[in-house]
Scaffold this motif. Structure first.
Motif, mmCIF file in Angstrom:
data_model
loop_
_atom_site.group_PDB
_atom_site.id
_atom_site.type_symbol
_atom_site.label_atom_id
_atom_site.label_comp_id
_atom_site.label_asym_id
_atom_site.label_seq_id
_atom_site.Cartn_x
_atom_site.Cartn_y
_atom_site.Cartn_z
ATOM 1 N N UNK A 22 46.115 28.573 32.986
ATOM 2 C CA UNK A 22 45.506 29.266 34.097
ATOM 3 C C UNK A 22 44.677 30.380 33.571
ATOM 4 N N UNK A 23 43.423 30.576 34.343
ATOM 5 C CA UNK A 23 42.450 31.641 33.626
ATOM 6 C C UNK A 23 42.112 32.319 34.942
ATOM 7 N N UNK A 24 42.343 33.583 34.701
ATOM 8 C CA UNK A 24 41.961 34.574 36.046
ATOM 9 C C UNK A 24 40.408 34.628 36.220
ATOM 10 N N UNK A 103 50.912 49.987 38.806
ATOM 11 C CA UNK A 103 50.052 49.180 39.565
ATOM 12 C C UNK A 103 49.116 48.314 38.668
ATOM 13 N N UNK A 104 49.225 48.219 37.358
ATOM 14 C CA UNK A 104 48.237 47.966 36.646
ATOM 15 C C UNK A 104 48.442 46.419 36.075
ATOM 16 N N UNK A 109 45.345 37.159 32.983
ATOM 17 C CA UNK A 109 46.549 36.404 33.542
ATOM 18 C C UNK A 109 47.220 36.709 34.617
ATOM 19 N N UNK A 110 47.277 38.193 34.544
ATOM 20 C CA UNK A 110 47.957 39.005 35.793
ATOM 21 C C UNK A 110 47.340 38.761 37.032
ATOM 22 N N UNK A 111 46.036 38.346 37.176
ATOM 23 C CA UNK A 111 45.242 38.019 38.387
ATOM 24 C C UNK A 111 45.705 37.052 39.343
ATOM 25 N N UNK A 115 45.410 37.895 43.088
ATOM 26 C CA UNK A 115 44.589 37.149 44.084
ATOM 27 C C UNK A 115 45.329 35.995 44.859
ATOM 28 N N UNK A 116 44.814 35.646 45.916
ATOM 29 C CA UNK A 116 45.541 34.388 46.773
ATOM 30 C C UNK A 116 44.914 33.014 45.875
#
Length: 229
Positions: A22-24, A103-104, A109-111, A115-116
């Motif tokens: 995975x790549x944000x 909220x951060x 990778x946390x994206x 994101x949908x």
């Protein structure tokens, strides 16, 4: 175990489950490029738009705002037989990963939890293309193309807005009053005791205002609801 400890434990489990592939930035770019392409395709079709046809833009934005609210409040925060995966990703993942106290996104990778999924922009585009086809036959081709361009733009703005609300409160973007206000609304929405009751609009709080669910005030009954990251 308090909220912070539960949040940290869930974050650790969630991050361990994210695929190494995975790549944000790729995720965000795929959505932005596809959505922008659909918008461009729609806009280049416009020819001699009548004054009244421009009202399609306003109507599309209002409809998008109401649907954003409805989907968030009644599908994202209530377990139903309709789109159970949406409920799981939103209440089950997003609201456990982020609380009003934190909220951060720590890295790109946390994206994934903000994101949908990338395929949703395709679903949104195809669904609104069908609506646009009907409008085009009823009100003229320009109205159909304007509907498609506006609704896809509204979806992209949702993604951008939601991403921004998970930036640090000290980010220079929040020197602008509207953005600071919307981030605070979203922070209050992430309070575990309030997430089912307030601030369901992400982009602009029209439907929250209409239905009386908007709030910029911390509750006296909720602990640890002061300013946070």
């Amino acid at each position: 175990m308090d909220w912070i400890e539960r949040q940290r434990a869930f974050q650790q489990r969630y991050r361990q489950g994210v695929s190494p592939a995975y790549r944000g930035p790729w995720h965000a770019a795929a959505v932005a490029l596809f959505g922008s392409g659909v918008m461009a395709l729609a806009l280049v079709q416009l020819e001699s738009v009548s004054g009244w046809q421009w009202w399609t833009v306003a109507v599309a934005l209002l409809v998008a705002n109401v649907l954003e609210y409805v989907a968030h409040r009644w599908l994202g925060h209530r377990r139903t037989r309709i789109l159970p995966l949406f409920y799981q990703r939103h209440s089950g993942d997003h609201h456990r990963f982020f609380t009003h106290q934190d909220l951060l996104c720590r890295d790109s990778r946390d994206w994934r939890v903000v994101l949908f999924p990338p395929y949703l922009i395709l679903v949104i585009s195809l669904g609104n293309a069908l609506v646009a086809l009907g409008l085009g036959r009823w009100l003229g081709a320009n109205s159909g193309w304007l509907w498609l361009a506006t609704t896809v733009a509204a979806y992209l703005w949702y993604e951008v807005s939601h991403f921004c609300w998970h930036l640090p409160a000290t980010h220079r973007l929040f020197r602008i009053g509207f953005f600071a206000s919307m981030r605070e609304r979203h922070r209050l929405h992430h309070h575990p005791k309030r997430m089912n009751r307030i601030n369901f609009n992400i982009t602009w709080p029209f439907t929250d205002w209409l239905l009386g669910t908007g709030s910029l005030s911390p509750s006296k009954d909720d602990d640890h609801c002061g300013p946070s990251s």
